[in-house]
Design a protein around this motif. Structure first.
Motif, short mmCIF file in Angstrom:
data_model
loop_
_atom_site.label_atom_id
_atom_site.label_comp_id
_atom_site.label_asym_id
_atom_site.label_seq_id
_atom_site.Cartn_x
_atom_site.Cartn_y
_atom_site.Cartn_z
N GLU A 53 -12.24 -32.15 17.61
CA GLU A 53 -12.37 -33.20 18.59
C GLU A 53 -10.98 -34.21 18.65
N GLY A 54 -10.07 -33.88 17.66
CA GLY A 54 -8.63 -34.62 17.80
C GLY A 54 -8.03 -33.96 18.48
N GLY A 55 -8.13 -32.81 18.90
CA GLY A 55 -7.07 -31.91 19.76
C GLY A 55 -6.31 -31.01 18.96
N GLY A 56 -7.01 -30.69 17.97
CA GLY A 56 -6.22 -29.67 16.80
C GLY A 56 -6.04 -28.14 17.50
N GLU A 57 -5.02 -27.70 17.09
CA GLU A 57 -4.68 -26.36 17.51
C GLU A 57 -4.15 -25.56 16.33
N GLY A 58 -4.02 -24.33 16.59
CA GLY A 58 -3.22 -23.39 15.48
C GLY A 58 -1.68 -23.33 15.79
N PRO A 59 -0.99 -22.88 14.93
CA PRO A 59 -1.50 -22.30 13.46
C PRO A 59 -1.93 -23.33 12.57
N VAL A 60 -3.13 -23.19 11.96
CA VAL A 60 -3.57 -24.24 11.13
C VAL A 60 -3.48 -23.60 9.50
N LEU A 61 -3.14 -24.43 8.56
CA LEU A 61 -3.47 -24.24 7.06
C LEU A 61 -4.60 -24.94 6.64
N ASP A 62 -5.43 -23.99 6.29
CA ASP A 62 -6.62 -24.24 5.47
C ASP A 62 -6.37 -24.52 4.24
N VAL A 63 -6.37 -26.00 3.60
CA VAL A 63 -6.00 -26.04 2.07
C VAL A 63 -7.28 -26.27 1.38
N GLY A 64 -7.06 -25.51 0.13
CA GLY A 64 -8.46 -25.30 -0.60
C GLY A 64 -9.29 -24.63 0.17
N ALA A 65 -8.93 -23.48 0.83
CA ALA A 65 -9.88 -22.52 1.55
C ALA A 65 -11.24 -22.23 0.95
#
Length: 209
Positions: A53-65
Motif C-alpha cells: 500500500e506504500g508503493g513498495g517494489e522489488g528487489p526486496v530484502l525480507d529481514v528475519g525471513a
C-alpha cells in the motif's frame, strides 16, 4: 539460555545470537503449524500489505525471513524479487521450500551484512524486532543495503518501541529517512487463544532519503 521448548515464550527470552540459532533450529520444522497456524498469526500479512500500500517494489530484502511467511505474502501481491535473510539455516531451509525467494542469506543482523550496498528498493521485516538480541542498531546496516528512496516496512512490538530505543533511534536518524508512519495492527487474528488475542504491533513505514 536454559533449554526451552520452541515456543513464543522461549523466543521472547532470547538474549544472544547463539540463543536464536538454537531455538530456531528446533522450531523450524513446526513453526508454521504449531505457531503461525495455531495462533492465527497475521503480522506477516499485515506487513506485506503495508509495504504494498506504500508503493513498495522489488528487489526486496525480507529481514528475519524465518520460514518465509512474509516472503510468501509479498509474492502473492506480485512483489519481487525477494531475498531472505535470517540467522537460522534451518528456518531458511523451510523458507526455500515455499519457492518465493530469489536467494537466501544466513547472517546476524547485529553484524556487518554480507550484501551489496544500495542493493534493495525495499526492506521488510515481520516479527524480528521484538524481545531478543536484535535492537534498533540493526537499522544502520539495513540503511546501508537500501537504495536511495527505498521503502521500509518493519513490524515492531509495541511494548519495546520506546523501551528498547526504537523511538529514539528514528529521531536520531533525522534527515536520513522521510515520511515515517507508525501503523497499528493486530499480531493475531480471531483464531488466537485468549492469551494472544489482543496483542498489537506497529509497522514502521518510511523511506530512505
Amino acid at each position: 539460555m536454559t533449554d526451552h521448548k520452541p515456543d513464543l515464550d522461549a523466543a521472547y527470552s532470547l538474549k544472544t545470537p547463539e540463543d536464536s540459532v538454537r531455538l530456531y533450529r528446533d522450531w523450524a520444522s513446526s513453526y508454521d503449524t504449531d505457531f503461525a497456524a495455531a495462533l492465527d498469526y497475521r503480522l506477516p500479512e499485515a506487513t506485506a500489505a503495508a509495504f504494498a500500500e506504500g508503493g513498495g517494489e522489488g528487489p526486496v530484502l525480507d529481514v528475519g525471513a524465518g520460514t518465509g511467511l512474509l516472503g510468501a505474502a509479498l509474492a502473492e501481491r506480485g512483489i519481487g524479487p525477494v531475498d531472505g535473510l535470517d540467522i537460522s539455516s534451518e528456518m531458511l531451509e523451510a523458507a526455500a521450500a515455499k519457492g518465493c525467494y530469489r536467494k537466501l542469506v544466513q547472517a546476524d543482523l547485529m553484524r556487518a551484512l554480507p550484501l551489496d550496498l544500495g542493493a534493495y528498493a525495499g526492506i521488510t521485516s515481520s516479527g524480528t524486532f521484538t524481545h531478543g538480541h536484535v535492537g534498533p542498531e540493526a537499522l544502520d546496516g539495513l540503511m546501508q543495503v537500501a537504495a536511495p528512496g527505498a521503502l521500509f516496512a518493519l513490524s515492531i512490538k509495541v511494548e519495546i518501541y520506546e523501551a528498547m530505543g526504537f523511538a529514539e533511534k528514528f529521531v536520531s536518524m533525522g534527515a536520513q529517512i522521510t515520511g515515517l508512519e507508525l501503523l497499528d495492527c493486530a499480531v493475531y487474528g480471531p483464531g488466537a487463544d485468549a492469551d494472544h488475542a489482543g496483542h498489537r504491533a506497529m509497522i514502521a513505514r518510511f523511506r530512505k532519503a
